[in-house]
Motif scaffolding. Structure first.
Motif, PDB file in Angstrom:
ATOM      1  N   HIS A  58      44.006  40.674  43.169  1.00 34.23           N
ATOM      2  CA  HIS A  58      44.702  39.462  42.711  1.00 34.23           C
ATOM      3  C   HIS A  58      45.128  38.652  43.938  1.00 34.23           C
ATOM      4  O   HIS A  58      46.156  38.939  44.553  1.00 34.23           O
ATOM      5  N   HIS A  90      42.894  30.564  39.450  1.00 28.67           N
ATOM      6  CA  HIS A  90      43.243  30.190  38.066  1.00 28.67           C
ATOM      7  C   HIS A  90      42.116  29.363  37.462  1.00 28.67           C
ATOM      8  O   HIS A  90      41.630  28.416  38.088  1.00 28.67           O
ATOM      9  N   GLU A 127      41.532  34.419  37.305  1.00 26.39           N
ATOM     10  CA  GLU A 127      42.797  34.573  36.574  1.00 26.39           C
ATOM     11  C   GLU A 127      42.794  33.635  35.377  1.00 26.39           C
ATOM     12  O   GLU A 127      42.714  32.410  35.522  1.00 26.39           O
ATOM     13  N   HIS A 136      49.389  35.483  31.845  1.00 24.79           N
ATOM     14  CA  HIS A 136      48.144  35.487  32.635  1.00 24.79           C
ATOM     15  C   HIS A 136      47.421  36.835  32.563  1.00 24.79           C
ATOM     16  O   HIS A 136      48.058  37.881  32.465  1.00 24.79           O
ATOM     17  N   ASN A 174      48.722  40.299  33.683  1.00 26.88           N
ATOM     18  CA  ASN A 174      49.408  40.067  34.957  1.00 26.88           C
ATOM     19  C   ASN A 174      50.926  39.911  34.821  1.00 26.88           C
ATOM     20  O   ASN A 174      51.396  39.328  33.842  1.00 26.88           O
ATOM     21  N   HIS A 175      51.598  40.326  35.825  1.00 25.57           N
ATOM     22  CA  HIS A 175      53.053  40.143  36.003  1.00 25.57           C
ATOM     23  C   HIS A 175      53.838  39.973  34.700  1.00 25.57           C
ATOM     24  O   HIS A 175      54.472  38.939  34.493  1.00 25.57           O
ATOM     25  N   ASP A 232      48.943  39.235  44.573  1.00 26.68           N
ATOM     26  CA  ASP A 232      49.021  37.870  44.018  1.00 26.68           C
ATOM     27  C   ASP A 232      49.386  36.903  45.147  1.00 26.68           C
ATOM     28  O   ASP A 232      50.203  35.994  44.964  1.00 26.68           O
TER      29      ASP A 232
HETATM   30 ZN   LIG Z   1      49.607  34.589  37.371  1.00 23.95          ZN
END
Ligand SMILES: [Zn+2]
Ligand SMILES: [Zn+2]
Length: 379
Positions: A58, A90, A127, A136, A174-175, A232
């Motif tokens: 990431h 993204h 992403e 995400h 994600n996150h 990230d």
């Molecule tokens: Zn993200």
């Protein structure tokens, strides 16, 4: 003394001459001031015959909202000793679009050859950036990224993730928990469960950069999903991480793979053989974290014994043969209460004689949100 002085002064004048020879057309080359270029080696022994690969799946560049050109990511990965990385721009968010062409495959293409030359495995990724919730998703081992959906309306969330599933990608959420004020942002929603049932969700980012999403570790354990750790990173790694401290590295996933190949990484991710690593902290399924610990840490046979007030105490050396960091706290038995195992170092451990074993919590290694890895040493 005089001879030594003579040798010294000869060396100085020789060095001066050697430097002087670097002057060409009135320009003196000051290359000795450059930062030496080398690839760091992160020491982690094999775990039950598996290589432990250091992977960051990431990262961003200017081709989405990152601040660096793709080459910088390739260079950092090489310098930091990563085995594999992915650029995950993204799909739906391009703040630099007035200056950098929107092309979902381009950043990956730009560093394919450089990564091969550097012997860093470059895995193709992206992403999928939907509104929160669900938020995400990263998809790696993807095909052509130009067919993904840029239209960021919630009605298309399902279709957007399914694009990756159609390409047989490895998909992780994600996150979770990054927007705590939004309802449902840190919950196991039906949307996620539906994806999982459709085999379109395979892992969760348990650690994203400087955020340890503790609930995600429990979800991974309970639902059979793969534990991921990623940086990230948007800025320079050296800007965000204090690399001058010995145990500080970017957050990454340790992947226990049969071979150092993309195919083996994919097999290990599908099988869930990972541990998320954020410098001091480890998070993963108990079996994986335990196997990793046992591969790194060894208790040697007692090398010394002493008796005091009728109590015999045995002394041992405990070795950490890795660049990982461990903090141990005694949970049962009579012995050293707390032990810090710094990277590539050993400590003394003492234990009252006549015991079978000592048990410790590894307080920097999480196997659930509320549970440390617990290990036993046979004495
Ligand atoms: Zn993200
Ligand atoms: Zn991101």
């Amino acid at each position: 003394m005089r001879t030594k002085l003579f040798i010294l002064s000869s060396l100085i004048s020789f060095t001066f001459l050697a430097q002087a020879q670097e002057i060409s057309n009135g320009v003196m080359k000051l290359d000795e001031l450059r930062k030496p270029a080398y690839r760091e080696i992160i020491n982690i022994p094999e775990v039950n015959g598996y290589q432990v690969l250091k992977c960051d799946f990431h990262t961003h560049t200017v081709f989405s909202d990152g601040l660096v050109w793709p080459n910088i990511r390739a260079q950092e990965a090489w310098e930091e000793g990563l085995d594999a990385m992915a650029l995950t721009e993204h799909i739906e968010y391009h703040p630099h679009k007035d200056y950098v062409e929107v092309n979902h495959n381009r950043s990956h293409e730009l560093i394919e050859n450089l990564s091969k030359r550097n012997n860093v495995l470059l895995i193709k990724g992206t992403e999928i950036t939907r509104q929160t919730p669900p938020g995400h998703f990263n998809a790696i081992f993807i095909g052509d990224a130009s067919s993904y959906i840029e239209d960021n309306v919630s009605e298309k969330d399902w279709e957007a993730v399914m694009k990756a599933a159609e390409q047989n990608a490895f998909i992780f959420w994600n996150h979770p928990g990054w927007k705590p004020n939004i309802e449902g942002s840190y919950e196991w929603l039906p949307f996620l469960e539906d994806l999982r049932k459709k085999n379109a969700l395979h892992g969760i980012e348990v650690i994203n950069g400087f955020g340890f999403h503790m609930k995600a570790l429990d979800w991974c354990v309970d639902k059979g999903l793969t534990v991921m750790g990623t940086s990230d990173i948007h800025n320079l790694v050296g800007h965000d991480y204090d690399r001058s401290r010995k145990y500080v590295h970017r957050t990454m996933t340790l992947v226990m793979a049969k071979e150092r190949t993309p195919e083996s990484i994919r097999e290990a991710l599908d099988a869930g053989r990972t541990v998320a690593w954020a410098s001091k902290y480890l998070a993963g399924k108990e079996e994986n974290v335990k196997n990793l610990f046992n591969a790194c840490v060894k208790l040697l046979p007692s090398h010394y014994s002493q008796e005091k007030n009728g109590v015999r105490t045995n002394f041992y050396e405990i070795q950490n043969k890795s660049d990982l960091y461990f903090e141990l706290e005694l949970t049962s038995g009579k012995g050293t209460q707390k032990i810090t195992l710094y990277p590539m170092s050993s400590q003394l451990l003492s234990a009252e004689a006549g015991q079978q074993s000592l048990s410790y919590d590894v307080t920097n290694a999480y196997v659930r949100s509320d549970k440390f890895l617990n290990i036993s040493f046979s004495l």
